[in-house]
Scaffold this motif. Structure first.
Motif, short mmCIF file in Angstrom:
data_model
loop_
_atom_site.label_atom_id
_atom_site.label_comp_id
_atom_site.label_asym_id
_atom_site.label_seq_id
_atom_site.Cartn_x
_atom_site.Cartn_y
_atom_site.Cartn_z
N TYR A 1 33.09 -6.31 0.06
CA TYR A 1 33.93 -6.07 1.23
C TYR A 1 34.35 -7.37 1.90
CZ TYR A 1 35.45 -3.29 5.31
OH TYR A 1 36.18 -2.69 6.31
N ARG A 2 33.42 -8.34 1.94
CA ARG A 2 33.75 -9.61 2.57
C ARG A 2 34.63 -10.50 1.68
NH1 ARG A 2 31.33 -10.94 7.51
NH2 ARG A 2 29.47 -9.71 8.02
N CYS A 3 34.69 -10.21 0.40
CA CYS A 3 35.66 -10.92 -0.45
C CYS A 3 37.08 -10.63 0.03
CB CYS A 3 35.53 -10.48 -1.90
SG CYS A 3 34.09 -11.09 -2.79
N ILE A 4 37.28 -9.41 0.52
CA ILE A 4 38.61 -8.98 0.97
C ILE A 4 38.80 -9.30 2.45
CG2 ILE A 4 40.23 -7.05 0.96
CD1 ILE A 4 38.19 -5.55 -0.83
N PHE A 5 37.80 -9.00 3.24
CA PHE A 5 37.86 -9.19 4.70
C PHE A 5 36.63 -9.99 5.12
CE2 PHE A 5 39.64 -5.03 3.57
CZ PHE A 5 40.95 -5.23 3.94
N PRO A 6 36.75 -11.31 5.24
CA PRO A 6 35.58 -12.14 5.55
C PRO A 6 34.88 -11.80 6.85
CG PRO A 6 37.41 -13.49 4.76
CD PRO A 6 37.96 -12.11 4.99
N LYS A 7 35.63 -11.25 7.83
CA LYS A 7 35.01 -10.90 9.11
C LYS A 7 35.76 -9.72 9.72
CE LYS A 7 37.64 -14.41 11.66
NZ LYS A 7 37.53 -15.59 12.54
N PRO A 8 35.13 -9.02 10.66
CA PRO A 8 35.79 -7.87 11.28
C PRO A 8 37.04 -8.28 12.03
CG PRO A 8 33.43 -7.88 11.75
CD PRO A 8 33.75 -9.20 11.14
N PRO A 9 38.01 -7.37 12.17
CA PRO A 9 39.20 -7.67 12.95
C PRO A 9 38.87 -7.72 14.43
CG PRO A 9 39.16 -5.36 12.37
CD PRO A 9 38.00 -5.99 11.67
N PRO A 10 39.77 -8.30 15.23
CA PRO A 10 39.53 -8.33 16.68
C PRO A 10 39.43 -6.92 17.25
CG PRO A 10 41.31 -9.82 16.07
CD PRO A 10 41.01 -8.99 14.85
N ARG A 11 38.66 -6.78 18.28
CA ARG A 11 38.53 -5.50 18.96
C ARG A 11 39.91 -4.99 19.38
NH1 ARG A 11 34.41 -2.89 21.64
NH2 ARG A 11 33.02 -4.65 21.27
N ASP A 12 40.14 -3.70 19.18
CA ASP A 12 41.38 -3.02 19.55
C ASP A 12 42.58 -3.41 18.68
OD1 ASP A 12 40.05 -1.68 21.61
OD2 ASP A 12 40.45 -3.30 23.03
N ALA A 13 42.33 -4.16 17.59
CA ALA A 13 43.44 -4.53 16.71
C ALA A 13 43.96 -3.33 15.93
CB ALA A 13 43.00 -5.62 15.74
N ILE A 14 43.09 -2.38 15.66
CA ILE A 14 43.46 -1.18 14.92
C ILE A 14 42.99 0.03 15.73
CG2 ILE A 14 43.10 0.11 12.77
CD1 ILE A 14 42.64 -2.55 11.36
N PRO A 15 43.82 1.06 15.88
CA PRO A 15 43.41 2.21 16.69
C PRO A 15 42.25 2.97 16.08
CG PRO A 15 45.43 2.68 15.49
CD PRO A 15 45.16 1.22 15.31
N THR A 16 41.49 3.62 16.92
CA THR A 16 40.39 4.44 16.46
C THR A 16 40.90 5.82 16.06
OG1 THR A 16 39.92 5.37 18.62
CG2 THR A 16 38.88 3.26 18.09
N CYS A 17 40.05 6.59 15.41
CA CYS A 17 40.42 7.97 15.06
C CYS A 17 40.70 8.79 16.32
CB CYS A 17 39.32 8.62 14.24
SG CYS A 17 39.34 8.16 12.50
N SER A 18 39.93 8.54 17.38
CA SER A 18 40.15 9.30 18.60
C SER A 18 41.47 8.94 19.26
CB SER A 18 39.00 9.06 19.58
OG SER A 18 38.91 7.70 19.94
N GLN A 19 41.98 7.74 18.97
CA GLN A 19 43.26 7.31 19.53
C GLN A 19 44.43 7.73 18.65
OE1 GLN A 19 42.35 3.14 19.65
NE2 GLN A 19 41.79 3.17 21.81
N ALA A 20 44.27 7.56 17.33
CA ALA A 20 45.40 7.79 16.41
C ALA A 20 45.30 9.12 15.69
CB ALA A 20 45.47 6.66 15.39
N GLY A 21 44.11 9.72 15.64
CA GLY A 21 43.93 11.00 14.97
C GLY A 21 43.69 10.86 13.47
N VAL A 22 43.26 11.93 12.87
CA VAL A 22 43.04 11.97 11.42
C VAL A 22 43.22 13.41 10.97
CG1 VAL A 22 40.52 12.20 11.69
CG2 VAL A 22 41.47 11.41 9.51
#
Length: 270
Positions: free
Chosen positions: A170-191
């Motif tokens: 996973y870290r080969c692709i994404f070395p570290k987590p994205p900044p907080r609030d950079a991507i919406p949560t399921c409760s915000q965007a739905g699924v």
């Protein structure tokens, strides 16, 4: 030796040349840990139970809520307020008494995860936040445990299987987590409720294949699913020699809990 009841229960497996009696014995001897008894963990747990995977661990700290029921199919309305691990265990045992269900009630963290995963052959990441996903990846790589990652959001899902030091982690692709609030949560965007049924079942398939030692695992291939257009897309990947975890000069040598608490379901952006 199988009992007559087991021969009948697993007959559709046993007649498969890729499985047979020996393969079914491997499944019954297998040990899989599902971290997260929610949307992804629900179908994975039910199908692995039906398949006869002998020991299934379920780790989760949450209680069942009404909003879970739209997609977390292992939980029923009558389970609202109960610990998810207990609700899941009850359904799994009702499906197949051959299976031993081990519950891990509480948060998975840097202090307990390595000891927890050590007892299992394969790990399924059914969590919904980046902190947990990075932690699971790091622990599995350090312990040499193969695992299935997945994420969902809206109508989109993705999954990849990690075999430590053999495939992309996973870290080969994404070395570290994205900044907080950079991507919406399921409760915000739905699924959409049916989406985790597709992705979680793919994760269960990878676990079965791993235990059987059959087929090609989803290594170095990020499988992305667009439910709106009903399309699958595959992105080929390679191990990153500069990966901070499994690269040539790793800088991550101890587990840590990432400072990221938002419940984020997915890293995929269309």
């Amino acid at each position: 030796m199988f009992t007559e009841e087991q021969i009948e229960r697993y007959s559709r497996h046993i007649i498969l040349k890729e499985v047979g009696g020996k393969g079914q014995k491997k499944l019954l001897d297998g040990r899989v840990l599902i971290i997260g008894a929610g949307a992804l963990g629900s179908p994975a747990a039910l199908y692995l139970t039906a398949a006869g995977v002998g020991t299934l661990g379920v780790a989760d700290a949450d209680d069942v809520e009404l909003s879970n029921l739209q997609r977390q199919v292992i939980h029923f309305t009558s389970d609202i307020g109960r610990p998810k691990v207990q609700s899941a265990k009850e359904k799994m045992e009702a499906v197949n008494s051959d299976v031993r269900v081990v519950t891990h009630q509480g948060w998975v963290n840097a202090d307990n995860i390595r000891a927890m995963i050590r007892d299992y052959d394969f790990i399924i990441d059914g969590t919904d936040n980046f902190a947990a996903k990075f932690l699971i990846n790091d622990a599995c790589v350090m312990e040499g445990k193969s695992y299935s990652h997945a994420g969902i959001l809206g109508f989109f899902g993705q999954t990849i299987t990690v075999v430590p030091y053999e495939s992309t982690c996973y870290r080969c692709i994404f070395p570290k987590p994205p900044p907080r609030d950079a991507i919406p949560t399921c409760s915000q965007a739905g699924v959409i409720g049916v989406l985790p049924g597709v992705i979680g079942t793919l994760q269960a398939t990878e676990a079965v294949k791993f235990l059987l030692g059959k087929g090609e695992l989803l290594k170095n291939r990020l499988l992305m699913y667009d439910a709106l257009d009903m399309q699958f897309r595959e992105v080929n990947l390679k191990r990153n020699p500069n990966c901070p975890l499994c690269g040539e000069a790793p800088t991550i040598t101890e587990l840590r809990d990432e400072d990221e608490a938002a419940n984020i379901c997915n890293i995929h952006q269309k």
